[in-house]
Design a protein around this motif. Structure first.
Motif, PDB file in Angstrom:
ATOM      1  N   ALA A 194      -8.708   2.936   4.193  1.00 43.92           N
ATOM      2  CA  ALA A 194      -8.458   2.174   5.418  1.00 43.92           C
ATOM      3  C   ALA A 194      -8.394   0.683   5.149  1.00 43.92           C
ATOM      4  N   LEU A 195      -9.032   0.239   4.072  1.00 40.50           N
ATOM      5  CA  LEU A 195      -9.111  -1.184   3.768  1.00 40.50           C
ATOM      6  C   LEU A 195      -8.240  -1.588   2.586  1.00 40.50           C
TER       7      LEU A 195
ATOM      8  N   ARG B 142      -4.570   0.217  13.033  1.00 35.98           N
ATOM      9  CA  ARG B 142      -4.497   1.663  12.876  1.00 35.98           C
ATOM     10  C   ARG B 142      -4.455   1.993  11.383  1.00 35.98           C
ATOM     11  N   ALA B 143      -5.430   2.760  10.924  1.00 40.67           N
ATOM     12  CA  ALA B 143      -5.583   3.051   9.493  1.00 40.67           C
ATOM     13  C   ALA B 143      -4.812   4.314   9.134  1.00 40.67           C
ATOM     14  N   ARG B 144      -3.516   4.226   9.029  1.00 42.05           N
ATOM     15  CA  ARG B 144      -2.658   5.388   8.781  1.00 42.05           C
ATOM     16  C   ARG B 144      -2.929   6.019   7.418  1.00 42.05           C
ATOM     17  N   ARG B 145      -3.137   5.176   6.412  1.00 50.34           N
ATOM     18  CA  ARG B 145      -3.370   5.719   5.065  1.00 50.34           C
ATOM     19  C   ARG B 145      -4.630   6.571   5.045  1.00 50.34           C
ATOM     20  N   ALA B 146      -5.674   6.132   5.728  1.00 50.03           N
ATOM     21  CA  ALA B 146      -6.912   6.898   5.782  1.00 50.03           C
ATOM     22  C   ALA B 146      -6.696   8.217   6.510  1.00 50.03           C
ATOM     23  N   GLU B 147      -5.911   8.198   7.574  1.00 47.65           N
ATOM     24  CA  GLU B 147      -5.634   9.421   8.321  1.00 47.65           C
ATOM     25  C   GLU B 147      -4.912  10.444   7.447  1.00 47.65           C
ATOM     26  N   GLN B 148      -3.944   9.978   6.691  1.00 45.96           N
ATOM     27  CA  GLN B 148      -3.195  10.882   5.811  1.00 45.96           C
ATOM     28  C   GLN B 148      -4.112  11.503   4.760  1.00 45.96           C
ATOM     29  N   LEU B 149      -5.031  10.719   4.251  1.00 45.19           N
ATOM     30  CA  LEU B 149      -5.948  11.218   3.229  1.00 45.19           C
ATOM     31  C   LEU B 149      -6.894  12.273   3.805  1.00 45.19           C
TER      32      LEU B 149
ATOM     33  N   PHE C 179     -14.899  11.273   3.451  1.00 50.65           N
ATOM     34  CA  PHE C 179     -14.986  10.196   4.429  1.00 50.65           C
ATOM     35  C   PHE C 179     -15.125   8.834   3.747  1.00 50.65           C
ATOM     36  N   GLN C 180     -15.856   8.780   2.654  1.00 52.90           N
ATOM     37  CA  GLN C 180     -15.974   7.526   1.917  1.00 52.90           C
ATOM     38  C   GLN C 180     -14.632   7.117   1.316  1.00 52.90           C
ATOM     39  N   ALA C 181     -13.905   8.091   0.807  1.00 51.99           N
ATOM     40  CA  ALA C 181     -12.576   7.800   0.250  1.00 51.99           C
ATOM     41  C   ALA C 181     -11.628   7.311   1.337  1.00 51.99           C
ATOM     42  N   ALA C 182     -11.725   7.926   2.517  1.00 47.44           N
ATOM     43  CA  ALA C 182     -10.883   7.513   3.637  1.00 47.44           C
ATOM     44  C   ALA C 182     -11.224   6.090   4.071  1.00 47.44           C
ATOM     45  N   ALA C 183     -12.507   5.764   4.080  1.00 43.58           N
ATOM     46  CA  ALA C 183     -12.936   4.420   4.457  1.00 43.58           C
ATOM     47  C   ALA C 183     -12.372   3.380   3.498  1.00 43.58           C
TER      48      ALA C 183
ATOM     49  N   LEU D 285     -19.362   1.688   8.084  1.00 43.99           N
ATOM     50  CA  LEU D 285     -19.239   2.056   9.500  1.00 43.99           C
ATOM     51  C   LEU D 285     -18.243   3.192   9.688  1.00 43.99           C
ATOM     52  N   ILE D 286     -17.131   3.144   8.983  1.00 45.74           N
ATOM     53  CA  ILE D 286     -16.152   4.226   9.057  1.00 45.74           C
ATOM     54  C   ILE D 286     -16.774   5.533   8.579  1.00 45.74           C
TER      55      ILE D 286
END
Length: 328
Positions: free
Chosen positions: A294-295, A269-276, A287-291, A314-315
């Protein structure tokens, strides 16, 4: 295969009692456990058949979906209520296996799949998942399909389930019954990372049985998608998969959920990406920043560095797809 005793349970309470008194293992579809028995990886002396238990698909008054642990993957994917209100689940199941396997595999068994790491299946190789403290030959072997997040010196294998990734993004909960009574565990906490325990894959206590999985309803305007990259078009495990839920209003991300498969020993679960994502204008740059978020902390090794670029793209593509659906 070694000889074993086969017992059939009449109800959940009876199944738990049989397993506890005999030291038995639960058997449903058998699409993973029987393979492991044939390979000599596992050798239970007693199997307790629970396939006929908990076979209902229900929707509660508040919209919560309840999947019995014994429901087959085919029944889940084809249920009209699942397809309409939880299409993410249906798509993940249909991406997960051949029709023959889906006809046998169950919801509970799907969550309990053991890693498909070649070193785990090869009993001549050292594997901490088979024997704590044995070592991990995968660390110096082929790492093409192995984890880039959440791994340790104990294990670098990935979790194989597609359904579990979708359920992780949907805030699903796993309902259990054991000798100590019933309890409920969030799906994101159900699987263990190798640093937490070398042999155990889940938080299941001895003789605990999965009875159901519950999934809360999605926001009315939320869109969801499951995308999977694999090495061939036919049935194969994920190199990387993405389960995403996006709720956009007036061009702003109101809610986001993101889970990854093929990158860790559990659905990630990519919580950091969700918060962003949440509270910001939807768009490619976000979306690229969130991807990338996530990693964060990813540690690829050997020949699996490609997973970072693959997962990032893919994200981003999955989130763009959902944003375009929202605006159309």
């Amino acid at each position: 295969m070694r000889p074993f005793t086969y017992l059939k349970a009449d109800d959940v309470e009876g199944a738990v009692e049989l397993a506890a008194t005999t030291g038995g293992r639960y058997l449903a579809g058998g699409t993973n456990l029987v393979d492991l028995m044939r390979q000599g990886v596992e050798a239970p002396e007693v199997l307790v058949d629970v396939r006929s238990l908990s076979q209902d698909v229900d929707v509660e008054p508040d919209g919560t979906l309840v999947l019995g642990a014994g429901v087959t993957n085919t029944a889940v994917a084809e249920d009209p209520r699942v397809r309409q209100d939880f299409p993410l689940i249906s798509r993940a199941v249909l991406n997960g296996a051949t029709g023959q396997i889906r006809n046998m595999a169950t919801v509970g068994g799907n969550l309990l799949q053991r890693t498909r790491c070649l070193y785990f299946y090869d009993t001549a190789s050292r594997c901490n998942r088979r024997e704590a403290g044995a070592g991990c030959d995968a660390l110096l072997g082929g790492t093409h399909n192995h984890a880039v997040i959440g791994h340790s010196r104990s294990c670098v294998a990935t979790h194989p389930s597609d359904l579990a990734v979708a359920l992780a993004a949907l805030d699903a909960r796993v309902h259990l019954r054991g000798p100590g009574g019933p309890r409920v565990v969030d799906l994101v906490d159900f699987h263990l990372l190798p640093g937490e325990d070398e042999v155990r894959d889940t938080v299941l206590e001895p003789f605990e049985l999965i009875t159901a999985v519950s999934v809360p309803p999605l926001p009315r305007r939320a869109r969801s998608a499951y995308r999977k990259v694999r090495e061939r078009a036919s049935y194969a495990f994920a190199l990387v998969s993405v389960a995403a839920v996006l709720d956009i209003g007036d061009g702003v991300v109101r809610q986001a959920r993101l889970a990854l498969g093929g990158v860790a020993a559990k659905p990630w679960r990519a919580r950091r990406a969700e918060q962003l994502l949440e509270g910001r204008p939807a768009g490619r740059a976000l979306f690229q920043a969130a991807a990338q978020a996530a990693l964060e902390g990813a540690q690829p090794q050997g020949d699996n560095f490609y997973k970072l670029a693959l997962a990032t793209r893919l994200i981003t593509a999955t989130l763009l797809q959902l944003a375009e659906e929202e605006s159309s």
